[in-house]
Design an enzyme around this catalytic site. Structure first.
Site, PDB file in Angstrom:
ATOM      1  N   CYS A 156       0.902  -1.108   0.183  1.00  0.00           N
ATOM      2  CA  CYS A 156       0.112  -0.037   0.040  1.00  0.00           C
ATOM      3  C   CYS A 156       0.890   1.086   0.112  1.00  0.00           C
ATOM      4  CB  CYS A 156      -0.884   0.060   1.113  1.00  0.00           C
ATOM      5  SG  CYS A 156      -1.968  -1.502   1.148  1.00  0.00           S
TER       6      CYS A 156
ATOM      7  N   ASN B 237     -10.106   0.003  -0.757  1.00  0.00           N
ATOM      8  CA  ASN B 237      -8.484   0.241  -0.655  1.00  0.00           C
ATOM      9  C   ASN B 237      -8.076  -0.519  -1.927  1.00  0.00           C
ATOM     10  OD1 ASN B 237      -5.759  -0.138  -0.028  1.00  0.00           O
ATOM     11  ND2 ASN B 237      -6.169  -0.989   1.863  1.00  0.00           N
TER      12      ASN B 237
ATOM     13  N   HIS C 190      -3.528   7.661   1.858  1.00  0.00           N
ATOM     14  CA  HIS C 190      -3.782   6.287   1.123  1.00  0.00           C
ATOM     15  C   HIS C 190      -5.242   5.909   1.974  1.00  0.00           C
ATOM     16  CE1 HIS C 190      -3.932   2.236   0.503  1.00  0.00           C
ATOM     17  NE2 HIS C 190      -3.798   1.539   1.719  1.00  0.00           N
TER      18      HIS C 190
HETATM   19  N1  ACO Z   1     -18.605  -7.953   8.700  1.00  0.00           N
HETATM   20  C1  ACO Z   1     -19.027  -8.083   9.954  1.00  0.00           C
HETATM   21  N2  ACO Z   1     -18.258  -8.489  10.694  1.00  0.00           N
HETATM   22  C2  ACO Z   1     -16.967  -8.447  10.578  1.00  0.00           C
HETATM   23  C3  ACO Z   1     -16.281  -8.420   9.419  1.00  0.00           C
HETATM   24  C4  ACO Z   1     -17.166  -7.991   8.326  1.00  0.00           C
HETATM   25  N3  ACO Z   1     -16.775  -7.642   7.063  1.00  0.00           N
HETATM   26  N4  ACO Z   1     -15.142  -8.210   9.383  1.00  0.00           N
HETATM   27  C5  ACO Z   1     -14.850  -8.496  10.508  1.00  0.00           C
HETATM   28  N5  ACO Z   1     -15.801  -8.634  11.371  1.00  0.00           N
HETATM   29  C6  ACO Z   1     -15.803  -9.015  12.741  1.00  0.00           C
HETATM   30  C7  ACO Z   1     -14.733  -9.711  13.418  1.00  0.00           C
HETATM   31  O1  ACO Z   1     -15.019 -10.965  12.929  1.00  0.00           O
HETATM   32  C8  ACO Z   1     -14.802  -9.429  14.751  1.00  0.00           C
HETATM   33  O2  ACO Z   1     -15.876 -10.389  15.344  1.00  0.00           O
HETATM   34  P1  ACO Z   1     -15.671 -11.089  16.553  1.00  0.00           P
HETATM   35  O3  ACO Z   1     -15.725  -9.790  17.658  1.00  0.00           O
HETATM   36  O4  ACO Z   1     -16.808 -11.872  16.861  1.00  0.00           O
HETATM   37  O5  ACO Z   1     -14.484 -12.032  16.588  1.00  0.00           O
HETATM   38  C9  ACO Z   1     -15.366  -7.977  14.866  1.00  0.00           C
HETATM   39  O6  ACO Z   1     -16.003  -7.832  13.553  1.00  0.00           O
HETATM   40  C10 ACO Z   1     -14.327  -7.176  15.180  1.00  0.00           C
HETATM   41  O7  ACO Z   1     -13.089  -7.266  14.531  1.00  0.00           O
HETATM   42  P2  ACO Z   1     -12.066  -6.209  14.259  1.00  0.00           P
HETATM   43  O8  ACO Z   1     -11.004  -6.679  13.488  1.00  0.00           O
HETATM   44  O9  ACO Z   1     -11.572  -6.032  15.593  1.00  0.00           O
HETATM   45  O10 ACO Z   1     -12.975  -4.914  13.965  1.00  0.00           O
HETATM   46  P3  ACO Z   1     -12.216  -3.571  13.565  1.00  0.00           P
HETATM   47  O11 ACO Z   1     -13.338  -2.757  14.185  1.00  0.00           O
HETATM   48  O12 ACO Z   1     -10.875  -3.631  13.790  1.00  0.00           O
HETATM   49  O13 ACO Z   1     -12.353  -3.447  11.960  1.00  0.00           O
HETATM   50  C11 ACO Z   1     -11.187  -3.418  10.134  1.00  0.00           C
HETATM   51  C12 ACO Z   1     -11.798  -4.306  11.041  1.00  0.00           C
HETATM   52  C13 ACO Z   1     -12.151  -2.687   9.202  1.00  0.00           C
HETATM   53  C14 ACO Z   1     -10.267  -4.426   8.988  1.00  0.00           C
HETATM   54  C15 ACO Z   1     -10.269  -2.546  10.652  1.00  0.00           C
HETATM   55  O14 ACO Z   1      -9.331  -3.149  11.482  1.00  0.00           O
HETATM   56  C16 ACO Z   1      -9.181  -2.009   9.750  1.00  0.00           C
HETATM   57  O15 ACO Z   1      -9.771  -1.308   8.798  1.00  0.00           O
HETATM   58  N6  ACO Z   1      -7.922  -2.191   9.950  1.00  0.00           N
HETATM   59  C17 ACO Z   1      -6.955  -1.667   9.011  1.00  0.00           C
HETATM   60  C18 ACO Z   1      -6.608  -2.578   8.071  1.00  0.00           C
HETATM   61  C19 ACO Z   1      -6.432  -1.963   6.335  1.00  0.00           C
HETATM   62  O16 ACO Z   1      -6.984  -1.080   6.162  1.00  0.00           O
HETATM   63  N7  ACO Z   1      -5.441  -2.950   6.001  1.00  0.00           N
HETATM   64  C20 ACO Z   1      -5.341  -2.492   4.766  1.00  0.00           C
HETATM   65  C21 ACO Z   1      -3.834  -2.335   4.342  1.00  0.00           C
HETATM   66  S1  ACO Z   1      -2.953  -1.532   5.407  1.00  0.00           S
HETATM   67  C22 ACO Z   1      -3.321  -0.203   5.107  1.00  0.00           C
HETATM   68  O17 ACO Z   1      -3.911   0.014   4.159  1.00  0.00           O
HETATM   69  C23 ACO Z   1      -3.488   0.684   6.266  1.00  0.00           C
END
Ligand code: ACO
Length: 323
Positions: free
Chosen positions: A113, A280, A250
């Site tokens: 990224c 993304n 980004h």
């Molecule tokens: N739909 C419903 N529930 C979901 C989904 C979905 N698509 N995806 C995950 N969940 C659930 C998980 O299973 C978890 O459930 P549980 O508590 O029963 O285990 C719950 O949601 C919480 O999961 P978290 O991963 O803690 O959720 P969070 O609030 O952190 O959001 C997300 C997840 C959106 C991926 C976030 O962490 C994020 O955006 N992180 C950055 C990742 C990113 O953008 N990476 C891209 C590459 S690096 C970069 O570009 C920055």
């Protein structure tokens, strides 16, 4: 002092638009969850038979047209991608041939990224060292090809697309009043590679693999590291957050973007946002956002524009330039 000035931008998004609701039928997820956790509403996916190089060539053609240049005017092409057409040759060489360019050199950069920020910095180095006068810098990805469609934590986040920028050498005074790239800041920490990686590759598995991510940990690193690199790049250029006209971050997650802007004490009306419509797109996200904002006439000559990105590696960095 030689400076790298932006002469033109371009972008391309595949025709197929996929709304969040598409995932509701195949996964335990909802449009509401995706919107509220990420800010993403839709993304584009490349068609069968449409490759990263096709997206890159379309974006490059628009950038050339807007710069009033032809491919033969370019000395080099740098493509940032983690989803190349083939293991080799570099996608950049496929782009070179596709543009009908018979001279110069072309290669890929892989920093996931953060790839476009690394590529911009690299192209600036080519220009500053006199190895090139005009460089086409592209971010192009088909992340839909490395998604595990059963993993709701990742497959709803990513999209396909390409953006391009043409840099040209211009003599500056060596001060922060110059137009062009004023400073760059690059970082990697390979100890964090397990947070975000693809579980296949040429040497280890002989397969392409799927993207794996510990999203919540990536999230925490992102806000802290992005604000820190933006501060460092401004320091290097002798500027402060108050000098920023536009932040082009980004486009991974709206909450990361808002958190970073808050840490930088930057109002959101100075932040370019495309994440809702693009998702993304990894290395393509910044040049896509730059080109969309340029198309909307947002940037005025002399504006201070900061870009920042973080991704797998982990690798992160930023660039400050004067439009
Ligand atoms: N739909 C419903 N529930 C979901 C989904 C979905 N698509 N995806 C995950 N969940 C659930 C998980 O299973 C978890 O459930 P549980 O508590 O029963 O285990 C719950 O949601 C919480 O999961 P978290 O991963 O803690 O959720 P969070 O609030 O952190 O959001 C997300 C997840 C959106 C991926 C976030 O962490 C994020 O955006 N992180 C950055 C990742 C990113 O953008 N990476 C891209 C590459 S690096 C970069 O570009 C920055």
């Amino acid at each position: 002092m030689r400076r790298s000035v932006v002469r033109g931008t371009g972008h391309y998004l595949p025709e197929r638009v996929v709304e969040n609701s598409y995932f509701e039928s195949m996964l335990d997820t909802t449009d509401e969850w995706i919107r509220s956790r990420t800010g993403i509403e839709r993304r584009h996916f490349a068609a069968e038979g449409e490759f990263t190089s096709d997206l890159a060539i379309a974006a490059a053609r628009q950038a050339l047209e807007r710069a009033g240049m032809v491919a033969e005017d370019l000395d080099a092409i740098v493509v940032a991608t983690s989803t190349p057409d083939l293991t080799f040759p570099a996608t950049a060489t496929i782009v070179q041939a596709g543009l009908g360019m018979q001279r110069g050199f072309a290669y890929d950069i892989q920093a996931v990224c953060a790839g476009f920020v690394f590529a911009l910095s690299n192209a600036d180095g080519l220009i500053k060292s006199g190895q090139a006068d005009r460089v086409l810098v592209i971010g192009a990805e088909t992340f839909s090809r490395i998604m595990d469609w059963t993993d709701r934590g990742t497959c709803v986040l990513f999209g396909d697309g390409a953006g391009a920028v043409i840099l040209e050498a211009v003599e500056g005074e060596g001060t922060s009043d110059d137009r062009g790239i004023l400073a760059t800041d690059l970082n990697s920490d390979g100890n964090l590679r397990e947070l975000l990686y693809v579980d296949g590759g040429v040497s280890r598995t002989g397969t392409v693999g799927f993207l794996r991510m510990q999203g919540n940990l990536v999230f925490r690193h992102a806000v802290e590291k992005l604000a820190a690199t933006a501060k460092r790049v401004l320091d290097k250029a002798g500027l402060t957050p108050g000098d920023i006209d536009w932040l082009v971050p980004h486009q991974a997650n709206l909450r990361i973007i808002v958190g970073t802007a808050q840490k930088m004490q930057l109002p959101m009306d100075k932040v370019v946002l495309t994440v809702a419509d693009h998702g993304n797109t990894s290395a393509a996200s910044i040049p896509l956002a730059l080109s969309v904002a340029d198309t909307q006439g947002k940037f005025k000559p002399g504006d201070v524009v900061v870009t920042e990105a973080i991704g797998g590696g982990m690798s992160w960095g930023s660039v400050v330039l004067r439009w």
